[in-house]
Design an enzyme around this catalytic site. Sequence first.
Site, PDB file in Angstrom:
ATOM      1  N   ASP A  57       0.909  31.731 -53.851  1.00 44.27           N
ATOM      2  CA  ASP A  57       1.781  32.893 -53.687  1.00 44.27           C
ATOM      3  C   ASP A  57       1.304  33.792 -52.548  1.00 44.27           C
ATOM      4  O   ASP A  57       2.091  34.159 -51.664  1.00 44.27           O
ATOM      5  CB  ASP A  57       1.850  33.701 -54.985  1.00 44.27           C
ATOM      6  CG  ASP A  57       2.470  32.924 -56.133  1.00 44.27           C
ATOM      7  OD1 ASP A  57       3.293  32.029 -55.868  1.00 44.27           O
ATOM      8  OD2 ASP A  57       2.125  33.205 -57.293  1.00 44.27           O
ATOM      9  N   GLU A 173       6.696  34.339 -62.388  1.00 41.50           N
ATOM     10  CA  GLU A 173       5.764  35.339 -62.913  1.00 41.50           C
ATOM     11  C   GLU A 173       6.513  36.534 -63.463  1.00 41.50           C
ATOM     12  O   GLU A 173       6.112  37.128 -64.461  1.00 41.50           O
ATOM     13  CB  GLU A 173       4.783  35.782 -61.826  1.00 41.50           C
ATOM     14  CG  GLU A 173       3.727  34.742 -61.494  1.00 41.50           C
ATOM     15  CD  GLU A 173       2.660  35.273 -60.550  1.00 41.50           C
ATOM     16  OE1 GLU A 173       2.829  36.397 -60.036  1.00 41.50           O
ATOM     17  OE2 GLU A 173       1.668  34.557 -60.333  1.00 41.50           O
TER      18      GLU A 173
END
Length: 276
Positions: A57, A173
């Site tokens: 990420d 997430e």
Amino acid sequence: MTHDDIDQLQRIIARELEVQPGADIRDEIQRRQAFLIDQLHTTGQHCLVLGISGGVDSTSAGLLAQRAVEAARERLPEARFIAMRLPYGEQQDDDDARQALDAIQPDECLTVNIKPASDAMLEALEQAGLEFRDQAHRDFVMGNIKARQRMIAQYAVAGAQGGLVIGTDQAAEAVMGFYTKHGDGACDLVPLAGLTKGQVRDMAAQLGAPDTLVNKVPTADLESLRPQLSDEEALGVSYAAIDRFLTGESVAPEDAERIIATWRRTAHKRAMPRTP
């Protein structure tokens, strides 16, 4: 929970998080890069700040940020990207973070050890009388302190250099609330918003990230008692299942119910503070 209930909630959640299952990753790279450039111009700031952990990420967001500031220099010559290394003492996957920086080639990199500040905060709290249920509870709270100390450092740099802080949150997430409120969940810009974990991996690969980082097992690595604990073990569900849920595909009922329950429980993280 019936199949129809799950199906309806899948659609609601995907719409809320702006998931785009069929998005062309090349187009998304261009769109998100343009977003970062536009934010620099409209806010009057001239740098982007991001902590690089060595995960896919932050690697993807860092690659986007560096490309964005390089393109922004046509109209904003002082535009630059400041990457930050924010270890708690020695980072176990430090080699991955170095690989990420090698791929990103940021304009500037600052390394700040958050261990002294984090330890001092926990010590001050305990001296004030704060008690924990057990060592695991203490370690969990300390993990959130670490995450918030990292954001303190990033905002200090942004404040000193006229910058905007980038967050690395993406849809997988976000639906699980898998971030620390006012820690890694605090930021000015979220260029990966709406992407599934698989789409982030595809983006990283398109941007030139090494395969070792693209396919790395994700870990937040905040707990000292369970170092390098994988995200999927902590979540109790795989990213593959979360991605399938977000894109409207069929998932095992127990996985769907875990995702929905976690989405409901963590709603406060995705909302503005409540008012009377």
